[in-house]
Design a protein around this motif. Structure first.
Motif, PDB file in Angstrom:
ATOM      1  N   TYR A 414       0.825  -1.208   0.000  1.00  0.00           N
ATOM      2  CA  TYR A 414       0.000   0.000   0.000  1.00  0.00           C
ATOM      3  C   TYR A 414       0.858   1.257   0.000  1.00  0.00           C
ATOM      4  O   TYR A 414       1.836   1.349   0.764  1.00  0.00           O
ATOM      5  CB  TYR A 414      -0.931   0.011   1.214  1.00  0.00           C
ATOM      6  CG  TYR A 414      -1.753  -1.239   1.349  1.00  0.00           C
ATOM      7  CD1 TYR A 414      -2.894  -1.433   0.572  1.00  0.00           C
ATOM      8  CD2 TYR A 414      -1.384  -2.244   2.240  1.00  0.00           C
ATOM      9  CE1 TYR A 414      -3.645  -2.596   0.686  1.00  0.00           C
ATOM     10  CE2 TYR A 414      -2.126  -3.404   2.364  1.00  0.00           C
ATOM     11  CZ  TYR A 414      -3.251  -3.580   1.584  1.00  0.00           C
ATOM     12  OH  TYR A 414      -3.986  -4.735   1.692  1.00  0.00           O
ATOM     13  N   ILE A 425      -4.781   5.860   1.320  1.00  0.00           N
ATOM     14  CA  ILE A 425      -4.089   4.580   1.208  1.00  0.00           C
ATOM     15  C   ILE A 425      -4.451   3.965  -0.138  1.00  0.00           C
ATOM     16  O   ILE A 425      -5.630   3.754  -0.431  1.00  0.00           O
ATOM     17  CB  ILE A 425      -4.498   3.629   2.353  1.00  0.00           C
ATOM     18  CG1 ILE A 425      -4.264   4.304   3.707  1.00  0.00           C
ATOM     19  CG2 ILE A 425      -3.725   2.322   2.263  1.00  0.00           C
ATOM     20  CD1 ILE A 425      -4.810   3.521   4.878  1.00  0.00           C
ATOM     21  N   ASP A 427      -3.825   0.847  -2.954  1.00  0.00           N
ATOM     22  CA  ASP A 427      -3.306  -0.495  -3.253  1.00  0.00           C
ATOM     23  C   ASP A 427      -2.522  -0.412  -4.559  1.00  0.00           C
ATOM     24  O   ASP A 427      -3.078  -0.140  -5.616  1.00  0.00           O
ATOM     25  CB  ASP A 427      -4.469  -1.478  -3.389  1.00  0.00           C
ATOM     26  CG  ASP A 427      -3.997  -2.923  -3.553  1.00  0.00           C
ATOM     27  OD1 ASP A 427      -3.232  -3.191  -4.513  1.00  0.00           O
ATOM     28  OD2 ASP A 427      -4.395  -3.768  -2.739  1.00  0.00           O
ATOM     29  N   SER A 569      -8.520   2.878  -3.552  1.00  0.00           N
ATOM     30  CA  SER A 569      -7.974   3.729  -2.487  1.00  0.00           C
ATOM     31  C   SER A 569      -9.004   3.982  -1.404  1.00  0.00           C
ATOM     32  O   SER A 569     -10.210   3.821  -1.615  1.00  0.00           O
ATOM     33  CB  SER A 569      -7.502   5.061  -3.065  1.00  0.00           C
ATOM     34  OG  SER A 569      -8.607   5.856  -3.446  1.00  0.00           O
TER      35      SER A 569
END
Length: 585
Positions: A414, A425, A427, A569
């Motif tokens: 992440y 955050i 991925d 996200s």
């Protein structure tokens, strides 16, 4: 065989009521629609006695004293006069069946008054008999229905629990309130207010009242017009990363609640490969078109519709949703813009109403479009208004965003980004998968890599035949597969992006994920290629690599989910973090 006899008036009405009034929600629908047609700005609905007692009060125009008795007669209505009117319906209730059906299966009291009279009238109905007396009341109409189905015990047995029956009513009122945000609605159940809207005409605020602020924060505006064909669509849809487990779309045609396969198919197609299976978006959309181009007189429920040009409707709805889900902004035009559109002449056969038909072909996304949009923000109006309009030019991609402030990488999976509104955050695998998917989809030809050595891959005879029949589809995406026999194949070429990927794994994934959807083979190839080519989870990236990955992802038209429907996200707001650490003072 028994002798033929003329049925009584009450029995005729009870038989007709079976189609019009199926359950308590049917009564609410008919009475509320009549209140809307009467120009009401406030409508109150009260439910009691296991949903068998219903009271609907409005401040509409009321019923003229000379028309009150006639209003409860079968096939009596003020909304249509001639046969031609059936093909230009602009009201919600129009058949003249509702009130006569209701009074045959319930005890009904109606108090009503028009603004032209200082007094009103009270009408009491039972067993299709009507009695009228003068009565003092406010302008508007109050319909009180008692003991629904009291004289049809068999129908009572088919009703579900009070909770279930009321849930149907609540869902209906929610839907009607969404498309009539200029009307204040209140719904009570056993004297408890369950639903209330302010009627100020702000659709976003209505959504907040009926659902939640969280739902409203995940919505994207849909607004599209086509003046030449007389089509308009407006409303809101959720981003693909905000979904629900139930497929309950709030869709309307000319402000009428409908169940339309064409509409639903257009929504599903627009969201295809953006949301996971079994998940559905939140949708509030109203399509406006000429009443002469649609037939709402298909069934007494008035929920089924037929179009003159089904495929045109499908493409228009699809393209409006597709553009709303893409990263586009509207740029005002500073000079005059003229548009000429070719519209082929329809044959007599084409002008007749079509049966519902939805093409499997994906409509071509328009390169440019012209919007006629209200000067006032759409969020301040209920769908379309008759306000002054301005012309805006073709939609253009958003400008490149500034470089993100990347904090680092968590679990080598992440990417953490500091933003004004909070901590984002992302991925890394899913983000790059979305970028590669959109890039490959936009390319006419995908670069291939010749393989000097390739494993022989075992397949079933059915799979071998599938590969033979779809050789051109594989080659379009950079694959050249040679079928050695009915049980073995080998790769000659693969896309350059996959030159280091195990070929057996690629083919296995493509074939396993088809699930019998042969027509979707190209899409499966594209998705598999994107997934295999993207950076993997647990792969360490440098700061530069993370910046480049995020920069590419930000340019995506639909950056919400990967082609499999997984969210890319998540933002944790600063307020939420501060609250956890008790820094909100």
């Amino acid at each position: 065989m028994a002798r033929i006899k003329q049925l009584s008036k009450n029995l005729i009405n009870q038989i007709a009521a079976g189609e019009v009034i199926e359950r308590p929600v049917s009564v609410v629908k008919e009475l509320v629609e009549n209140a809307i047609d009467a120009g009401s700005t406030k409508i109150s609905i009260e439910i009691n006695n296991n949903c068998r007692d219903i009271r609907v009060a409005d401040n509409g125009s009321g019923i003229h004293p000379d028309d009150i008795i006639l209003a409860f007669s079968k096939h009596a209505t003020s909304k249509i006069q001639t046969v031609e009117d059936l093909y230009s319906i602009e009201t919600l209730g129009f058949r003249g069946e509702a009130l006569s059906s209701i009074i045959s299966i319930a005890k009904v009291t109606c108090t009503t008054r028009t603004k032209d009279y200082d007094y009103g009238f009270k009408v009491e109905c039972a067993n299709s008999e009507v009695q009228k007396t003068q009565f003092g009341c406010a302008v508007g109409t109050i319909m009180t229905v008692k003991d629904l189905f009291y004289n049809i015990p068999a129908r009572l047995k088919f009703l579900k629990s009070e909770k279930t029956e009321f849930s149907y009513i609540q869902e209906l009122v929610q839907s009607i309130a969404l498309v009539n945000s200029n009307i204040a609605f209140e719904l009570k159940n056993n004297d408890k207010t369950v639903l209330k809207t302010n009627g100020l005409g702000n659709l976003i605020n209505t959504i907040k009242d009926l659902y939640s602020k969280d739902t409203a924060s995940h919505l994207k505006e849909v607004f599209k017009t086509d003046e030449l064909s007389g089509l308009k669509i407006s409303g809101y849809i959720s981003t693909p990363d905000y979904t629900r487990s139930s497929k309950k779309y709030n869709i309307f045609i000319n402000s009428r609640t409908v169940k339309c396969q064409v509409f639903q198919k257009a929504i599903d197609t627009a969201y295809k490969n953006m949301i996971a299976k079994g998940k559905y978006p939140f949708v509030v959309l109203n399509l406006e078109l000429s009443p002469t181009d649609i037939d709402v007189n298909v069934h007494p429920s008035k929920k089924e519709v037929r179009y003159k040009n089904t495929n045109q409707i499908f493409s228009f709805i699809y393209s409006a949703i597709d553009m709303a889900l893409s990263n586009y902004v509207e740029r005002p035009v500073t000079n005059t813009l003229s548009v000429v559109e070719f519209k082929p002449e329809q044959t007599a056969e084409q002008k007749s109403f079509e049966d519902i038909y939805v093409s499997d072909l994906k409509p071509v996304k328009p390169i440019q479009d012209v919007f006629i949009k209200p000067r006032q923000e759409v969020t301040q109006n209920t769908f379309f208004t008759k306000q002054e309009t301005i012309v805006q030019n073709s939609i253009t991609p958003q400008e490149e965003v500034e470089t993100d402030k990347i904090i680092g990488q968590y679990k080598k999976t992440y990417i953490l980004i500091e933003k004004d509104e909070g901590l984002e955050i992302v991925d890394q695998h899913i983000a790059e998968e979305r970028y590669i998917y959109e890039k490959l989809k936009s390319q006419n030809e995908i670069a291939s890599q010749i393989l000097f050595l390739s494993d022989v891959i075992e397949v079933s005879p059915t799979e071998a035949q599938l590969i033979r029949e779809n050789k051109d589809k594989f080659e379009h995406f950079g694959f050249q597969i040679e079928v050695l026999n009915d049980k073995e194949v080998t790769f000659k070429k693969v896309p350059q992006l996959l030159s280091k990927t195990n070929t057996k794994e690629i083919l296995s994934d493509i074939l396993e994920n088809l699930d019998g959807d042969i027509a979707g083979l190209e899409e499966h190839i594209l998705i598999t290629t994107s997934c295999k080519a993207a950076v993997k989870a647990c792969q360490e990236l440098s700061l530069f690599q993370m910046q480049e990955l995020i920069k590419k992802w930000r340019k995506c038209e639909k950056p919400y989910t990967c082609p499999h429907g997984r969210p890319i996200s998540k933002i944790i707001p600063h307020k939420e973090l501060a609250g956890f650490f008790q820094r909100n003072k």
